[in-house]
Design an enzyme around this catalytic site. Structure first.
Site, short mmCIF file in Angstrom:
data_model
loop_
_atom_site.label_atom_id
_atom_site.label_comp_id
_atom_site.label_asym_id
_atom_site.label_seq_id
_atom_site.Cartn_x
_atom_site.Cartn_y
_atom_site.Cartn_z
CG HIS A 99 -1.74 -1.04 1.57
ND1 HIS A 99 -1.30 -2.18 2.17
CD2 HIS A 99 -3.07 -1.20 1.37
CE1 HIS A 99 -2.32 -3.01 2.33
NE2 HIS A 99 -3.40 -2.45 1.86
CG ASP A 102 1.81 -0.98 3.39
OD1 ASP A 102 1.07 -0.68 4.34
OD2 ASP A 102 1.51 -1.79 2.49
C1 XLS Z 1 -7.50 -6.65 4.20
C2 XLS Z 1 -7.01 -6.84 2.83
C3 XLS Z 1 -5.88 -5.93 2.42
C4 XLS Z 1 -5.72 -5.94 0.93
C5 XLS Z 1 -4.94 -4.80 0.38
O1 XLS Z 1 -8.21 -7.48 4.74
O2 XLS Z 1 -6.67 -8.18 2.66
O3 XLS Z 1 -4.70 -6.27 3.07
O4 XLS Z 1 -5.12 -7.13 0.50
O5 XLS Z 1 -5.49 -3.60 0.71
#
Ligand code: XLS
Ligand code: NI
Ligand code: NI
Length: 439
Positions: A99, A102
């Protein structure tokens, strides 16, 4: 410096090895059904779980011991990039996913935030060029910051909608810059808490508007990666609009978005929606929208997204079965470990063990699924079970030659009791167990 105890690249040593730092089943160059394991699986490491998370839960502080925590701000962000590429090298994994939030801290303005991002993206790009590692997908985090309290593309606040658009625009620029093979939309706050204050029609129309704008912008800048939507029924929203594969499919169809999107399906999201993972993969595969997977598993005793590393061989086998039957396999997608070590597994080496466990579980699942396909185990079961549609009245139905009148005439003429055949479920399960242990 090493963030992972100077662990050397993990080698395949086979199922009999007692070395915890070895692969028992994942043998990257081994060919299965005409393709190497590496190319079937296209593993990816998830930045948020392995480099940004600290092991906290709603009741307790972080437990993870990570050497990068000696830094903060942009220095921390840079250290995490180093750690990421070290882990990719140790695991022999080619892909990663992140993200925007991140990889770089938010500044006090959008300009500052974007400048932070640009700096880290440039660093990541250098690392990618030096190592040959690739970006499976990136995405925009539009759920952590309080501004998204009422949603992003489905907010009631047009200013937030505009901010979200700016954020995704930047993320798409970075996707293009880093050659991302996909771009993911996961709408953690795209849903509602109560219909009492929700204009569901407007929110869904706006979500579609937002996605069409993303498609248009990608075209404008020449970003050719695959767009993916990641369904999840709830958490953090009470009701999330992209509930599951079937719901997302009908949304895409209604709003003429189907040509531009596939799905990124996550095992734990499937179970939260009351489905098996293979159900979600099957729905997507049959509709030509199986794009990528987020590999993890839930806990049967817990009703939330625990994102455990996948170790259930039965589940990985059934998932790989669907992927092998998908046209072109996982395609430009991959097996992304959207999974975190348990709060009790707080040492850096646990991150290595966890990925080895997940990679081996998927490699073994691949082997077993391939053998089930080679031996036509399920083909034979289905041929026998649906044999009545191969000839006679069944063949007429399938060929479109029957109607209610001809079927009524058929039913009236066949006065004897209708005979059904056993589904042989226990025998089938025992057969799968045989493959799991012997294949
Ligand atoms: C949350 C999601 C997230 C997505 C990306 O539950 O899995 O991590 O994979 O935003
Ligand atoms: Ni996910
Ligand atoms: Ni998830």
């Amino acid at each position: 410096m090493s963030y992972f105890d100077n662990v050397q690249p993990i080698q395949y040593e086979g199922p009999a090895s007692v070395n915890p730092l070895s692969f028992k089943f994942y043998n990257p160059e081994q060919v299965v059904l005409g393709k190497t394991m590496k190319d079937h699986l296209r593993f990816a490491v998830a930045y948020w779980h392995s480099f940004s998370a600290n092991g906290s839960d709603p009741f307790g502080a972080g437990t993870n011991i990570r050497a990068w925590d000696q830094y903060d701000g942009m220095e921390l962000a840079k250290a995490r990039v180093e750690a990421c590429f070290e882990l990719l090298n140790i695991l022999g994994v080619e892909y990663f996913a992140f993200h925007d939030r991140d990889i770089a801290p938010e500044g006090s303005t959008l300009q500052e935030t974007n400048a932070n991002l640009d700096e880290i993206v440039a660093l990541i790009k250098d690392k990618m060029n030096a190592t040959g590692k690739k970006l499976l997908w990136n995405t925009a985090n539009m759920f952590t910051n309080p501004r998204f309290v009422h949603g992003a593309a489905t907010t009631n606040n047009a200013e937030v909608f505009a901010y979200a658009a700016a954020q995704v625009k930047k993320a798409l620029d970075h996707a293009k810059e880093l050659g991302a093979e996909n771009y993911v939309f996961w709408g953690g706050r795209e849903g509602y808490e109560t219909l009492l204050n929700t204009d569901m029609g407007l929110e869904l129309d706006n979500l579609a508007r937002f996605l069409h704008m993303a498609v248009a912008y990608a075209k404008e800048i020449g970003f050719t990666g695959q767009f993916l939507i990641e369904p999840k029924p709830k958490e953090p929203s009470k009701h999330q609009y992209d509930f599951d594969a079937a719901t997302t499919l009908s949304f895409l169809q209604k709003y003429d978005l189907l040509p531009y999107f596939k799905l990124n399906l996550e095992a734990n999201h499937a179970t939260l929606a009351g489905h098996t993972f293979e159900h979600e993969l099957r729905v997507a595969r049959l509709n030509g929208i199986l794009g990528s997977i987020d590999a993890n598993q839930g806990d049967l005793l817990l009703g939330w997204d625990t994102d455990e590393f996948p170790t259930d061989l039965y589940a990985t086998t059934m998932a790989m079965y669907e992927i092998l039957l998908n046209e072109n396999g996982i395609g430009s997608g991959g097996v992304n470990f959207d999974a975190k070590v348990r709060r009790t597994s707080f040492e850096p080496i646990d991150v290595v063990y966890a990925h080895i466990a997940g990679m081996d579980a998927f490699a073994r699942g691949l082997q077993v699924a391939a053998k089930l396909i080679e031996d036509k185990v399920f083909d034979n079961i289905l041929d026998a079970r649906y044999g009545s549609f191969k000839s006679g009245i069944g063949a007429d139905i399938v060929a479109g030659k029957a109607d209610f009148k001809s079927l009524e005439a058929y039913a009236l003429a066949n006065n004897g009791p209708i005979k059904n055949q056993s589904g042989r479920l226990e025998l089938i399960k025992a057969t799968v167990n045989q493959y799991l242990t012997n294949a």
